[in-house]
Enzyme design. Structure first.
Site, PDB file in Angstrom:
ATOM      1  N   SER A 139      39.250  30.160  35.945  1.00 49.07           N
ATOM      2  CA  SER A 139      38.588  29.944  37.244  1.00 49.07           C
ATOM      3  C   SER A 139      37.384  29.052  36.997  1.00 49.07           C
ATOM      4  O   SER A 139      36.764  29.120  35.919  1.00 49.07           O
ATOM      5  CB  SER A 139      38.117  31.291  37.816  1.00 49.07           C
ATOM      6  OG  SER A 139      37.157  31.086  38.831  1.00 49.07           O
ATOM      7  N   TYR A 152      33.070  39.018  38.127  1.00 52.35           N
ATOM      8  CA  TYR A 152      34.270  38.181  38.038  1.00 52.35           C
ATOM      9  C   TYR A 152      34.044  36.961  37.143  1.00 52.35           C
ATOM     10  O   TYR A 152      34.808  36.705  36.206  1.00 52.35           O
ATOM     11  CB  TYR A 152      34.689  37.773  39.449  1.00 52.35           C
ATOM     12  CG  TYR A 152      35.899  36.881  39.536  1.00 52.35           C
ATOM     13  CD1 TYR A 152      37.187  37.397  39.422  1.00 52.35           C
ATOM     14  CD2 TYR A 152      35.762  35.508  39.751  1.00 52.35           C
ATOM     15  CE1 TYR A 152      38.298  36.570  39.524  1.00 52.35           C
ATOM     16  CE2 TYR A 152      36.871  34.688  39.860  1.00 52.35           C
ATOM     17  CZ  TYR A 152      38.129  35.216  39.750  1.00 52.35           C
ATOM     18  OH  TYR A 152      39.225  34.397  39.838  1.00 52.35           O
TER      19      TYR A 152
HETATM   20  N1  LIG Z   1      42.730  32.222  44.591  1.00 53.86           N
HETATM   21  C1  LIG Z   1      41.681  31.607  44.037  1.00 53.86           C
HETATM   22  O1  LIG Z   1      40.807  31.039  44.730  1.00 53.86           O
HETATM   23  C2  LIG Z   1      41.561  31.569  42.534  1.00 53.86           C
HETATM   24  C3  LIG Z   1      40.673  30.647  41.964  1.00 53.86           C
HETATM   25  C4  LIG Z   1      40.536  30.622  40.582  1.00 53.86           C
HETATM   26  C5  LIG Z   1      41.271  31.469  39.807  1.00 53.86           C
HETATM   27  N2  LIG Z   1      42.126  32.364  40.390  1.00 53.86           N
HETATM   28  C6  LIG Z   1      42.880  33.240  39.511  1.00 53.86           C
HETATM   29  O2  LIG Z   1      44.246  33.039  39.747  1.00 53.86           O
HETATM   30  C7  LIG Z   1      44.969  34.191  39.313  1.00 53.86           C
HETATM   31  C8  LIG Z   1      45.987  34.575  40.376  1.00 53.86           C
HETATM   32  O3  LIG Z   1      45.307  35.034  41.522  1.00 53.86           O
HETATM   33  P1  LIG Z   1      45.743  34.661  42.996  1.00 53.86           P
HETATM   34  O4  LIG Z   1      44.660  33.861  43.562  1.00 53.86           O
HETATM   35  O5  LIG Z   1      47.108  34.127  42.996  1.00 53.86           O
HETATM   36  O6  LIG Z   1      45.641  36.073  43.725  1.00 53.86           O
HETATM   37  P2  LIG Z   1      46.692  37.244  43.951  1.00 53.86           P
HETATM   38  O7  LIG Z   1      47.763  36.790  44.873  1.00 53.86           O
HETATM   39  O8  LIG Z   1      45.890  38.428  44.310  1.00 53.86           O
HETATM   40  O9  LIG Z   1      47.347  37.418  42.524  1.00 53.86           O
HETATM   41  C9  LIG Z   1      46.869  38.264  41.533  1.00 53.86           C
HETATM   42  C10 LIG Z   1      48.071  38.957  40.937  1.00 53.86           C
HETATM   43  O10 LIG Z   1      47.649  39.700  39.807  1.00 53.86           O
HETATM   44  C11 LIG Z   1      48.307  40.963  39.850  1.00 53.86           C
HETATM   45  N3  LIG Z   1      47.470  41.906  39.128  1.00 53.86           N
HETATM   46  C12 LIG Z   1      46.211  42.286  39.424  1.00 53.86           C
HETATM   47  N4  LIG Z   1      45.781  43.165  38.524  1.00 53.86           N
HETATM   48  C13 LIG Z   1      46.793  43.349  37.655  1.00 53.86           C
HETATM   49  C14 LIG Z   1      46.978  44.145  36.505  1.00 53.86           C
HETATM   50  N5  LIG Z   1      45.999  44.952  36.051  1.00 53.86           N
HETATM   51  N6  LIG Z   1      48.151  44.102  35.849  1.00 53.86           N
HETATM   52  C15 LIG Z   1      49.132  43.296  36.273  1.00 53.86           C
HETATM   53  N7  LIG Z   1      49.042  42.523  37.362  1.00 53.86           N
HETATM   54  C16 LIG Z   1      47.879  42.551  38.037  1.00 53.86           C
HETATM   55  C17 LIG Z   1      48.465  41.293  41.324  1.00 53.86           C
HETATM   56  O11 LIG Z   1      49.593  42.120  41.569  1.00 53.86           O
HETATM   57  P3  LIG Z   1      49.476  43.728  41.676  1.00 53.86           P
HETATM   58  O12 LIG Z   1      48.379  44.006  42.638  1.00 53.86           O
HETATM   59  O13 LIG Z   1      50.837  44.133  42.134  1.00 53.86           O
HETATM   60  O14 LIG Z   1      49.185  44.189  40.309  1.00 53.86           O
HETATM   61  C18 LIG Z   1      48.728  39.920  41.924  1.00 53.86           C
HETATM   62  O15 LIG Z   1      50.106  39.628  41.982  1.00 53.86           O
HETATM   63  C19 LIG Z   1      43.919  35.259  39.046  1.00 53.86           C
HETATM   64  O16 LIG Z   1      43.671  35.349  37.668  1.00 53.86           O
HETATM   65  C20 LIG Z   1      42.684  34.717  39.745  1.00 53.86           C
HETATM   66  O17 LIG Z   1      41.501  35.209  39.169  1.00 53.86           O
HETATM   67  C21 LIG Z   1      42.289  32.423  41.737  1.00 53.86           C
END
Ligand SMILES: NC(=O)c1ccc[n+]([C@@H]2O[C@H](COP(=O)([O-])OP(=O)(O)OC[C@H]3O[C@@H](n4cnc5c(N)ncnc54)[C@H](OP(=O)(O)O)[C@@H]3O)[C@@H](O)[C@H]2O)c1
Length: 234
Positions: A139, A152
Site C-alpha cells: 500500500s 494499517y
Molecule cells: N482498496 C484499497 O484502496 C487498497 C489500497 C492499497 C492496498 N490495498 C491492499 O489490497 C489488498 C486487498 O484488499 P482489497 O482492497 O481488495 O479489499 P478486500 O476486498 O476487503 O480484500 C481483502 C481480502 O482479504 C481477506 N482477508 C482478510 N483478512 C484475512 C485473513 N486473516 N486471512 C485470509 N484472508 C483474509 C478478505 O476475505 P475474508 O474476509 O473472507 O477473510 C478479503 O477477501 C489488501 O492487502 C489491502 O490492504 C488496498
C-alpha cells in the site's frame, strides 16, 4: 500452466487477480476466512474456468491454519509457482484510539500471514526445484504517512521491509519477490464509507500490475511498483 496461490482471493483486488490469472490459463487456488464469500467467488470463477480453480478456508493470521494449508499442498503435491500475498485488513482511525485487538489482528494478517505463506511456498520440499514468484500487495501507506490510518500503514511498512529482506535472502535461490504499492482502489475494504469512489483506481488496474510482476521475464525482477489513482491521492 502455473499454479497461483492468492490470499484474500474472494473479493476486491484478490478476486480481480484470480480472474486475470485464470484468463491467462493459469491454475488458481485462493483462500480467505469467510466461507460464503469464497464459495460465491468460486462459483463465478468455476463457471468461466471449470477445473482450473479451487478455494480453501484459511485465516492467514492463524499459524495453525497456514500450516494446515502447507500440509495439504504437500500431500496433494501442488507446488506453488506464484504466490500473491493480498489478504489485508484495514481498520481506520486515530492511533491514540486504536485498540490492542485491532492492532494485533492487522499485524498478524499483514505481516505474519504473508511471512507464513512465503515459508510454506518457498519450502524446498514443496517446490522441488521450481522457481517461485511472490507478489505482495502492500500500500502507498507504507511509503507515506496518512492521518487516521492507525496501525494499517505501520503494518504495511513492516511487510515491505520484511519482503525486502526476504528478496535479498532468496533471489539467488529461485525465489523472486515483488512489492506492489497501490493507492486508493475501489473495493469492499472501504466498508461502504461515503467517499468519492470515482477518483479511486479499479481493482483490475492493480491486478494488472500484480500479473505484470508475476509475468516479468526470467531475466528481470520487478522489485517495486507504485500505482496511484490518475488524479493522485484522495
Ligand atoms: N482498496 C484499497 O484502496 C487498497 C489500497 C492499497 C492496498 N490495498 C491492499 O489490497 C489488498 C486487498 O484488499 P482489497 O482492497 O481488495 O479489499 P478486500 O476486498 O476487503 O480484500 C481483502 C481480502 O482479504 C481477506 N482477508 C482478510 N483478512 C484475512 C485473513 N486473516 N486471512 C485470509 N484472508 C483474509 C478478505 O476475505 P475474508 O474476509 O473472507 O477473510 C478479503 O477477501 C489488501 O492487502 C489491502 O490492504 C488496498
Amino acid at each position: 500452466m502455473r499454479q497461483v496461490l492468492i490470499s484474500g482471493g474472494g473479493s476486491g483486488i484478490g478476486l480481480a487477480c484470480a480472474r486475470r490469472f485464470l484468463a491467462a490459463g493459469e491454475r488458481v487456488l485462493f483462500c480467505g476466512r469467510n466461507r460464503e464469500r469464497l464459495e460465491s467467488a468460486l462459483r463465478e470463477l468455476e463457471a468461466a474456468h471449470p477445473g482450473q480453480v479451487a478455494a480453501r478456508v484459511c485465516d492467514v493470521s492463524r499459524a495453525a491454519e497456514v500450516t494446515a494449508l502447507g500440509q495439504w499442498l504437500r500431500a496433494e503435491a501442488l507446488p506453488i509457482d506464484v504466490l500473491v500475498n493480498n489478504a489485508g485488513l484495514f481498520v481506520a482511525g486515530s492511533l491514540l484510539k486504536a485498540e490492542e485487538e485491532q492492532a494485533q489482528a492487522m499485524w498478524e494478517t499483514q505481516v505474519l500471514g504473508p511471512w507464513r505463506l512465503l515459508k510454506i511456498c518457498a519450502d524446498p520440499a514443496l517446490r522441488q526445484g521450481r522457481p517461485l514468484r511472490v507478489v505482495n500487495v502492500i500500500s502507498v501507506t507504507a511509503l507515506k504517512a496518512y492521518a487516521a490510518c492507525g496501525f494499517y500503514g505501520a503494518t504495511k511498512a513492516a511487510l515491505a521491509s520484511l519482503m525486502d529482506t526476504a528478496r535479498a535472502e532468496l533471489r539467488d535461490k529461485g525465489v523472486e519477490i515483488s512489492n506492489v504499492y497501490p493507492g486508493a482502489t475501489e473495493t469492499p475494504i472501504w466498508g461502504g464509507r461515503e467517499l468519492d469512489y470515482s477518483k479511486m483506481m479499479d481493482a483490475d488496474a492493480v491486478a494488472a500490475a500484480v500479473q505484470a510482476c508475476a509475468d516479468a521475464s526470467s531475466r528481470a525482477l520487478v522489485e517495486e511498483l507504485v500505482l496511484r489513482p490518475a488524479s493522485g491521492d484522495l
